[in-house]
Design a protein around this motif. Sequence first.
Motif, PDB file in Angstrom:
ATOM      1  N   ARG A 108       0.828  -1.207   0.000  1.00  0.00           N
ATOM      2  CA  ARG A 108       0.000   0.000   0.000  1.00  0.00           C
ATOM      3  C   ARG A 108       0.862   1.255   0.000  1.00  0.00           C
ATOM      4  N   ARG A 111       2.312   1.811  -3.532  1.00  0.00           N
ATOM      5  CA  ARG A 111       1.319   2.408  -4.437  1.00  0.00           C
ATOM      6  C   ARG A 111       1.182   3.907  -4.195  1.00  0.00           C
ATOM      7  N   GLU A 112       1.217   4.321  -2.929  1.00  0.00           N
ATOM      8  CA  GLU A 112       1.133   5.745  -2.612  1.00  0.00           C
ATOM      9  C   GLU A 112       2.341   6.502  -3.154  1.00  0.00           C
ATOM     10  N   GLU A 114       4.309   5.611  -5.643  1.00  0.00           N
ATOM     11  CA  GLU A 114       4.234   5.619  -7.102  1.00  0.00           C
ATOM     12  C   GLU A 114       3.240   6.676  -7.581  1.00  0.00           C
ATOM     13  N   LYS A 115       2.121   6.778  -6.911  1.00  0.00           N
ATOM     14  CA  LYS A 115       1.102   7.765  -7.275  1.00  0.00           C
ATOM     15  C   LYS A 115       1.640   9.191  -7.127  1.00  0.00           C
ATOM     16  N   GLN A 116       2.349   9.449  -6.017  1.00  0.00           N
ATOM     17  CA  GLN A 116       2.911  10.767  -5.784  1.00  0.00           C
ATOM     18  C   GLN A 116       3.996  11.095  -6.808  1.00  0.00           C
ATOM     19  N   LEU A 118       4.228   9.931  -9.884  1.00  0.00           N
ATOM     20  CA  LEU A 118       3.600  10.166 -11.176  1.00  0.00           C
ATOM     21  C   LEU A 118       2.860  11.507 -11.238  1.00  0.00           C
ATOM     22  N   ASN A 119       2.476  12.035 -10.087  1.00  0.00           N
ATOM     23  CA  ASN A 119       1.773  13.338 -10.054  1.00  0.00           C
ATOM     24  C   ASN A 119       2.740  14.529 -10.089  1.00  0.00           C
TER      25      ASN A 119
END
Length: 122
Positions: A108, A111-112, A114-116, A118-119
Amino acid sequence: MIAWRGIKLFWLALSVNFISMIIDGFAYLSLKASSKMCRNEAIQMGALHFLTDLLIAVIVIAGLILCRIGLWFADSAAALCIVAYIVFQRFKAMRESFATLTDAAPKRILREIEKQILNVEG
Protein backbone atom coordinates in the motif's frame (compact mmCIF):
# COMPACT_ATOMS: atom_id res chain seq x y z
CA MET A 1 -7.89 -56.34 -1.89
CA ILE A 2 -8.20 -54.58 1.46
CA ALA A 3 -11.45 -55.17 3.34
CA TRP A 4 -13.22 -52.06 4.66
CA ARG A 5 -14.14 -52.42 8.32
CA GLY A 6 -15.41 -48.95 9.14
CA ILE A 7 -14.31 -46.43 11.76
CA LYS A 8 -14.08 -47.52 15.37
CA LEU A 9 -15.32 -44.97 17.92
CA PHE A 10 -16.94 -42.82 15.21
CA TRP A 11 -19.08 -40.81 17.64
CA LEU A 12 -16.15 -40.09 19.93
CA ALA A 13 -14.04 -38.84 17.02
CA LEU A 14 -16.92 -36.69 15.79
CA SER A 15 -17.62 -35.13 19.19
CA VAL A 16 -13.95 -34.44 19.93
CA ASN A 17 -13.62 -32.61 16.60
CA PHE A 18 -16.77 -30.56 17.27
CA ILE A 19 -15.37 -29.50 20.66
CA SER A 20 -12.07 -28.68 18.97
CA MET A 21 -13.90 -26.51 16.44
CA ILE A 22 -15.57 -24.49 19.20
CA ILE A 23 -12.32 -23.91 21.08
CA ASP A 24 -10.34 -23.10 17.94
CA GLY A 25 -13.04 -20.74 16.70
CA PHE A 26 -13.05 -18.82 19.99
CA ALA A 27 -9.24 -18.64 20.06
CA TYR A 28 -9.10 -17.52 16.41
CA LEU A 29 -11.62 -14.72 16.90
CA SER A 30 -9.87 -13.52 20.06
CA LEU A 31 -6.40 -13.49 18.50
CA LYS A 32 -7.63 -11.95 15.25
CA ALA A 33 -9.17 -9.05 17.16
CA SER A 34 -5.98 -8.62 19.20
CA SER A 35 -3.77 -8.70 16.10
CA LYS A 36 -5.85 -5.96 14.45
CA MET A 37 -5.70 -3.84 17.59
CA CYS A 38 -1.96 -4.33 18.23
CA ARG A 39 -0.85 -4.76 14.60
CA ASN A 40 1.38 -7.60 15.71
CA GLU A 41 2.46 -10.25 13.19
CA ALA A 42 3.17 -12.84 15.89
CA ILE A 43 -0.39 -12.61 17.17
CA GLN A 44 -1.64 -12.73 13.57
CA MET A 45 0.34 -15.96 12.99
CA GLY A 46 -1.16 -17.38 16.20
CA ALA A 47 -4.63 -16.58 14.88
CA LEU A 48 -3.73 -18.27 11.59
CA HIS A 49 -2.63 -21.35 13.53
CA PHE A 50 -6.03 -21.62 15.23
CA LEU A 51 -7.84 -20.99 11.93
CA THR A 52 -5.83 -23.84 10.40
CA ASP A 53 -6.79 -26.10 13.33
CA LEU A 54 -10.44 -25.13 12.87
CA LEU A 55 -10.40 -25.93 9.17
CA ILE A 56 -8.60 -29.21 9.83
CA ALA A 57 -11.38 -30.19 12.25
CA VAL A 58 -13.99 -29.35 9.59
CA ILE A 59 -12.18 -31.46 6.99
CA VAL A 60 -11.77 -34.34 9.46
CA ILE A 61 -15.49 -34.25 10.27
CA ALA A 62 -16.33 -34.26 6.56
CA GLY A 63 -13.97 -37.19 6.04
CA LEU A 64 -15.50 -39.09 8.96
CA ILE A 65 -19.04 -38.57 7.71
CA LEU A 66 -18.16 -39.54 4.15
CA CYS A 67 -16.36 -42.66 5.39
CA ARG A 68 -19.38 -43.51 7.51
CA ILE A 69 -21.66 -43.44 4.48
CA GLY A 70 -19.31 -45.70 2.54
CA LEU A 71 -16.79 -43.54 0.71
CA TRP A 72 -13.71 -45.31 2.07
CA PHE A 73 -11.25 -42.99 0.28
CA ALA A 74 -12.68 -39.84 1.92
CA ASP A 75 -10.27 -39.99 4.84
CA SER A 76 -7.26 -39.96 2.50
CA ALA A 77 -8.79 -37.18 0.40
CA ALA A 78 -9.42 -35.13 3.56
CA ALA A 79 -5.79 -35.61 4.64
CA LEU A 80 -4.55 -34.40 1.24
CA CYS A 81 -6.78 -31.32 1.50
CA ILE A 82 -5.32 -30.55 4.92
CA VAL A 83 -1.75 -30.88 3.62
CA ALA A 84 -2.47 -28.63 0.64
CA TYR A 85 -4.02 -25.95 2.84
CA ILE A 86 -1.15 -26.00 5.35
CA VAL A 87 1.51 -25.80 2.63
CA PHE A 88 -0.30 -22.89 0.95
CA GLN A 89 -0.70 -20.95 4.21
CA ARG A 90 2.89 -21.54 5.33
CA PHE A 91 4.32 -20.30 2.02
CA LYS A 92 2.20 -17.19 2.37
CA ALA A 93 3.46 -16.68 5.96
CA MET A 94 7.08 -17.27 4.86
CA ARG A 95 6.73 -14.67 2.10
CA GLU A 96 5.36 -12.11 4.56
CA SER A 97 8.08 -12.89 7.11
CA PHE A 98 10.78 -12.60 4.45
CA ALA A 99 9.40 -9.21 3.42
CA THR A 100 9.51 -8.08 7.05
CA LEU A 101 13.05 -9.37 7.61
CA THR A 102 14.35 -7.64 4.48
CA ASP A 103 12.57 -4.39 5.39
CA ALA A 104 10.45 -4.44 2.25
CA ALA A 105 7.91 -1.66 2.05
CA PRO A 106 4.26 -2.72 2.31
CA LYS A 107 2.40 -2.73 -1.04
CA ARG A 108 0.00 0.00 0.00
CA ILE A 109 2.91 2.37 0.70
CA LEU A 110 4.55 1.50 -2.62
CA ARG A 111 1.32 2.41 -4.44
CA GLU A 112 1.13 5.75 -2.61
CA ILE A 113 4.75 6.58 -3.45
CA GLU A 114 4.23 5.62 -7.10
CA LYS A 115 1.10 7.77 -7.28
CA GLN A 116 2.91 10.77 -5.78
CA ILE A 117 5.86 10.34 -8.14
CA LEU A 118 3.60 10.17 -11.18
CA ASN A 119 1.77 13.34 -10.05
CA VAL A 120 5.02 15.37 -9.99
CA GLU A 121 5.34 17.60 -13.05
CA GLY A 122 8.64 18.04 -14.76
